[in-house]
Design an enzyme around this catalytic site. Sequence first.
Site, PDB file in Angstrom:
ATOM      1  CG  ASP A   1      -0.190  -0.318   2.510  1.00 47.21           C
ATOM      2  OD1 ASP A   1       1.023  -0.057   2.592  1.00 47.21           O
ATOM      3  OD2 ASP A   1      -0.836  -0.845   3.450  1.00 47.21           O
TER       4      ASP A   1
ATOM      5  CD  GLU B   1       0.525  -7.024   3.018  1.00 46.14           C
ATOM      6  OE1 GLU B   1       1.266  -7.769   3.678  1.00 46.14           O
ATOM      7  OE2 GLU B   1       0.617  -5.777   3.026  1.00 46.14           O
TER       8      GLU B   1
ATOM      9  CD  GLU C   1       0.539   4.191   4.821  1.00 43.32           C
ATOM     10  OE1 GLU C   1       1.751   4.399   5.001  1.00 43.32           O
ATOM     11  OE2 GLU C   1      -0.378   4.902   5.301  1.00 43.32           O
TER      12      GLU C   1
ATOM     13  CG  HIS D   1       6.938   3.466  11.284  1.00 44.45           C
ATOM     14  ND1 HIS D   1       6.560   2.238  11.729  1.00 44.45           N
ATOM     15  CD2 HIS D   1       6.491   3.555  10.002  1.00 44.45           C
ATOM     16  CE1 HIS D   1       5.917   1.594  10.765  1.00 44.45           C
ATOM     17  NE2 HIS D   1       5.856   2.376   9.708  1.00 44.45           N
TER      18      HIS D   1
ATOM     19  NE  ARG E   1       2.367   9.909   5.893  1.00 46.77           N
ATOM     20  CZ  ARG E   1       3.395  10.294   5.143  1.00 46.77           C
ATOM     21  NH1 ARG E   1       3.792  11.543   5.178  1.00 46.77           N
ATOM     22  NH2 ARG E   1       4.004   9.442   4.350  1.00 46.77           N
TER      23      ARG E   1
ATOM     24  CG  HIS F   1      11.235   5.423  11.306  1.00 49.11           C
ATOM     25  ND1 HIS F   1      11.397   6.508  10.483  1.00 49.11           N
ATOM     26  CD2 HIS F   1      10.780   4.417  10.508  1.00 49.11           C
ATOM     27  CE1 HIS F   1      11.034   6.192   9.257  1.00 49.11           C
ATOM     28  NE2 HIS F   1      10.661   4.927   9.233  1.00 49.11           N
TER      29      HIS F   1
END
Length: 356
Positions: A94, A116, A130, A204, A206, A236
């Site tokens: 994604d 996936e 995503e 991590h 967003r 990260h």
Amino acid sequence: MRIGIVFGTRPEIIKVATVYLKAKELGVDTDFICTGQHREMVDMMKGIFGVESDIDMNIMTANQTLNDVMYKVVHGFEELFKERKYDWIFVQGDTTTAMAAALASFNKGVKVGHIEAGLRSGDLYDPFPEEMNRRVIDQVSEKMFAPTEKSKATLLKEGFDESRILVTGNTVIDAQMYVVEHFDLDKERKRIFEDGDYFLVTLHRRENIGERMRNILKALRKFAESEKIHLVFPVHKNPKVREIVYSELDGCKYAKLTEPVDYVQLTALLKGAKFVATDSGGIQEEAPTFGKFVVVCRETTERPELIESGFGVLAGTQTDGVLNAMYKAFEFQPGELKNPFGDGHASERIIRSVMK
């Protein structure tokens, strides 16, 4: 027949490297196509699987936006298709790389295979971007390689023809099996954390950056200090993430913060941990292989199989919810539970499906 297998980020190369290796093993003409969306992390991964890019678009620049990435990937494929002909382009997951490559291929009449497929959180903005990316990719895919029966059911509910869907298992389990077979994981783990109990942390996403991440970290710190157990946290590279992590865990003697680790080291840390607290998607799939419970530090998950299998809990991003979930994880015993995400043979199923 020629296949192009696309990756641009660390999670993508982990999940497509074994597909590329299996294609080569079966004698399929295959190009490994790197966009370079995440340059440093992708380059780190190639040596682990013994692979190199056949084509590298090298799009990475400082402070690039999602639209920058999308434009560069589409343009890169426009130029690539002038030089090389493909029967299939495979994309994974994604990412913006995957979405842009799928659209560029579709627009040129090249068949798209989505590795996936069928994952959904149900919220277009969480995770962002995503959730939008994977919905768009499925729309233009000739073949949707669903990792589980539940993801297939999601696609059928959305109206996709069953002939376009194949349940394969998740290729990340193939990658795990590769690492287990090729590396001494106990030795790798001791290079980072020598002795004693610990839980593994990765954060991590967003949508979590900001107050949500601070809430999560407060819970992690409180649990570690209360139970006198170490937390091992490869932090990260994102400077916003690092600022929050180092400020919230400053002075915590139980926190071992490290630089990002490679996939072998992360797998070793996962194998040795008591449990894992994460907002990552991949670790939700990988942890059950080693019988580890997952505290999912997110408001949504597109992997409900983890929760339904008993291997995890959707803890949310509030301090009390995360803390309560960690106590549940601490007491977890896997018993006879099996990983719901695959058996290590997804890559072969994917390649053989287009060889027919």
